[in-house]
Design a protein around this motif. Structure first.
Motif, PDB file in Angstrom:
ATOM      1  N   LYS A 142       0.827  -1.202   0.000  1.00  0.00           N
ATOM      2  CA  LYS A 142       0.000   0.000   0.000  1.00  0.00           C
ATOM      3  C   LYS A 142       0.868   1.262   0.000  1.00  0.00           C
ATOM      4  O   LYS A 142       1.727   1.432   0.873  1.00  0.00           O
ATOM      5  N   PRO A 143       0.664   2.155  -0.965  1.00  0.00           N
ATOM      6  CA  PRO A 143       1.480   3.376  -1.007  1.00  0.00           C
ATOM      7  C   PRO A 143       1.112   4.341   0.118  1.00  0.00           C
ATOM      8  O   PRO A 143      -0.059   4.471   0.479  1.00  0.00           O
ATOM      9  N   LYS A 144       2.123   5.000   0.665  1.00  0.00           N
ATOM     10  CA  LYS A 144       1.866   6.046   1.662  1.00  0.00           C
ATOM     11  C   LYS A 144       1.476   7.352   0.973  1.00  0.00           C
ATOM     12  O   LYS A 144       0.719   8.147   1.510  1.00  0.00           O
ATOM     13  N   TYR A 145       2.040   7.530  -0.220  1.00  0.00           N
ATOM     14  CA  TYR A 145       1.806   8.768  -0.964  1.00  0.00           C
ATOM     15  C   TYR A 145       1.309   8.414  -2.361  1.00  0.00           C
ATOM     16  O   TYR A 145       1.838   7.519  -3.014  1.00  0.00           O
ATOM     17  N   ILE A 146       0.317   9.145  -2.809  1.00  0.00           N
ATOM     18  CA  ILE A 146      -0.123   9.017  -4.196  1.00  0.00           C
ATOM     19  C   ILE A 146       0.141  10.340  -4.888  1.00  0.00           C
ATOM     20  O   ILE A 146      -0.391  11.385  -4.494  1.00  0.00           O
ATOM     21  N   ASN A 161       8.608   8.486  -6.648  1.00  0.00           N
ATOM     22  CA  ASN A 161       8.027   7.451  -5.785  1.00  0.00           C
ATOM     23  C   ASN A 161       9.123   6.637  -5.108  1.00  0.00           C
ATOM     24  O   ASN A 161       9.055   6.361  -3.903  1.00  0.00           O
ATOM     25  N   LEU A 162      10.132   6.236  -5.885  1.00  0.00           N
ATOM     26  CA  LEU A 162      11.227   5.443  -5.332  1.00  0.00           C
ATOM     27  C   LEU A 162      11.993   6.231  -4.266  1.00  0.00           C
ATOM     28  O   LEU A 162      12.419   5.673  -3.252  1.00  0.00           O
ATOM     29  N   GLN A 166       8.895   3.914  -1.740  1.00  0.00           N
ATOM     30  CA  GLN A 166       7.733   3.080  -2.046  1.00  0.00           C
ATOM     31  C   GLN A 166       7.756   2.641  -3.506  1.00  0.00           C
ATOM     32  O   GLN A 166       8.435   3.227  -4.349  1.00  0.00           O
ATOM     33  N   PHE A 167       6.999   1.592  -3.781  1.00  0.00           N
ATOM     34  CA  PHE A 167       6.855   1.119  -5.159  1.00  0.00           C
ATOM     35  C   PHE A 167       6.290   2.248  -6.015  1.00  0.00           C
ATOM     36  O   PHE A 167       5.397   2.979  -5.575  1.00  0.00           O
ATOM     37  N   PRO A 168       6.810   2.427  -7.236  1.00  0.00           N
ATOM     38  CA  PRO A 168       6.343   3.552  -8.081  1.00  0.00           C
ATOM     39  C   PRO A 168       4.907   3.367  -8.565  1.00  0.00           C
ATOM     40  O   PRO A 168       4.653   2.920  -9.673  1.00  0.00           O
ATOM     41  N   PHE A 169       3.980   3.716  -7.686  1.00  0.00           N
ATOM     42  CA  PHE A 169       2.560   3.626  -8.014  1.00  0.00           C
ATOM     43  C   PHE A 169       2.186   4.698  -9.037  1.00  0.00           C
ATOM     44  O   PHE A 169       2.642   5.839  -8.951  1.00  0.00           O
ATOM     45  N   THR A 235      -1.406  10.208   2.092  1.00  0.00           N
ATOM     46  CA  THR A 235      -1.232  11.525   1.475  1.00  0.00           C
ATOM     47  C   THR A 235      -1.503  11.444  -0.023  1.00  0.00           C
ATOM     48  O   THR A 235      -1.086  10.496  -0.691  1.00  0.00           O
ATOM     49  N   TYR A 236      -2.200  12.454  -0.543  1.00  0.00           N
ATOM     50  CA  TYR A 236      -2.506  12.517  -1.975  1.00  0.00           C
ATOM     51  C   TYR A 236      -2.086  13.895  -2.490  1.00  0.00           C
ATOM     52  O   TYR A 236      -2.443  14.930  -1.904  1.00  0.00           O
TER      53      TYR A 236
END
Length: 322
Positions: A142-146, A161-162, A166-169, A235-236
């Motif tokens: 699950k991403p913390k930031y979008i 993202n990296l 986090q995984f590059p969503f 966070t978005y």
């Protein structure tokens, strides 16, 4: 304010299974309804002065349903919009009129539809495929930031993202079932609206006919799709409030779920434009109301404003308030 409350109650009435509260609906429709009110007031007052009861008028046979497909219909097809409104005014006043077919083709609208379909339509692309893949991954990581549409290219967004660990969503868009114009549902909406005089009765009639479909026929489909498919991160961040036009529904869902929303300035006049601070439904104020912090291109006029830019201007450019 009382009229907006009435409209919100009518929307809740036609969406009885919706769990969204009045504040949600007020925020979602604020920008559209304020612009509609301004248009109705100004053109209505003008027509009151120039339309005479002892004449026969020519009006055009215009399919008003097209206005419900885009909440910016007035901007992209003003001639059709205004001519239809004048015709409805004349019919409501029970004046004599003759009907002509409206044959004008809006080439700008055609271009806009093409660009909109290219950007937000059901197109297959590498980004679209990657979006589906990253959506699946987000169920496990699950991403913390979008980070969604902040004006940087795909590669840089992945790198960002990296860098956040986090995984590059990558979020692309939703596809939902678009329903046909529902006259019965709109009559239900109309009958719930209150009026105390002829002007308010006419207002309700026009409003019920052209209220954007994203708030009437398609709302449940859009909200359900966002609830089901959009990862609720902590966070978005985005710089695009207006496109696709149902994105404002997503943003208000996120706010209701206590997600920290950071909106980024994406155009001119913000911070210095006429009435951007005074008018509650200006783009700037609507975006600020949704945001935890508003990221600007160099100014901070309120506690929410944070100076931010992803691009540094040339040293030759002199930066000033204007």
């Amino acid at each position: 304010e009382n009229k907006n409350e009435d409209i919100v109650n009518a929307l809740k009435f036609i969406h009885p299974d919706s769990t969204y509260n009045k504040n949600f609906w007020k925020s979602v429709i604020l920008f559209w309804i304020t612009n509609f009110n301004d248009f109705f007031l100004i053109l209505g007052q003008y027509l009151d002065k120039i339309i005479e009861g002892n004449k026969t008028y020519i009006i055009y046979d215009i399919d008003f349903k097209v206005f419900t497909n885009n909440d910016a219909a007035l901007l992209y097809d003003p001639e059709r919009y205004v001519l239809w409104f004048i015709g409805e005014y004349i019919k409501f006043k029970k004046l004599d009129y003759k009907i002509l077919n409206y044959k004008t083709k809006n080439l700008d609208q055609k271009k806009f539809n093409y660009l909109k379909k290219k950007r937000y339509g059901k197109n297959i692309s590498i980004k679209r495929v990657y979006s589906i893949f990253s959506n699946l991954v987000s169920k496990f990581l699950k991403p913390k930031y979008i980070i969604d549409n902040i004006g940087i290219n795909f590669k840089r967004q992945c790198m960002l993202n990296l860098s956040l660990g986090q995984f590059p969503f990558f979020w692309d868009k939703i596809f939902y079932k678009e329903n046909n114009y529902n006259k019965d549902l709109r009559n239900k909406f109309l009958n719930y609206l209150k009026f105390s005089n002829k002007k308010e009765e006419f207002y309700n009639l026009i409003l019920s006919k052209i209220f954007p479909k994203i708030y009437v026929e398609d709302f449940e489909s859009i909200a359900e799709m966002y609830q089901k498919s959009f990862p609720m991160a902590k966070t978005y961040i985005t710089s695009n409030y207006f496109q696709p036009n149902h994105k404002k529904i997503l943003l208000n869902i996120l706010k209701q779920k206590k997600v920290d929303i950071f909106l980024v300035q994406h155009g001119g006049f913000y911070g210095v434009g006429l009435n951007t601070k005074e008018v509650i439904a200006s783009p700037e104020q609507v975006e600020k109301n949704l945001s935890k912090n508003y990221l600007t291109w160099g100014w901070n006029d309120s506690p929410k404003d944070l100076i931010f830019t992803s691009r540094f201007p040339s040293k030759k450019i002199q930066i000033s308030k204007t």
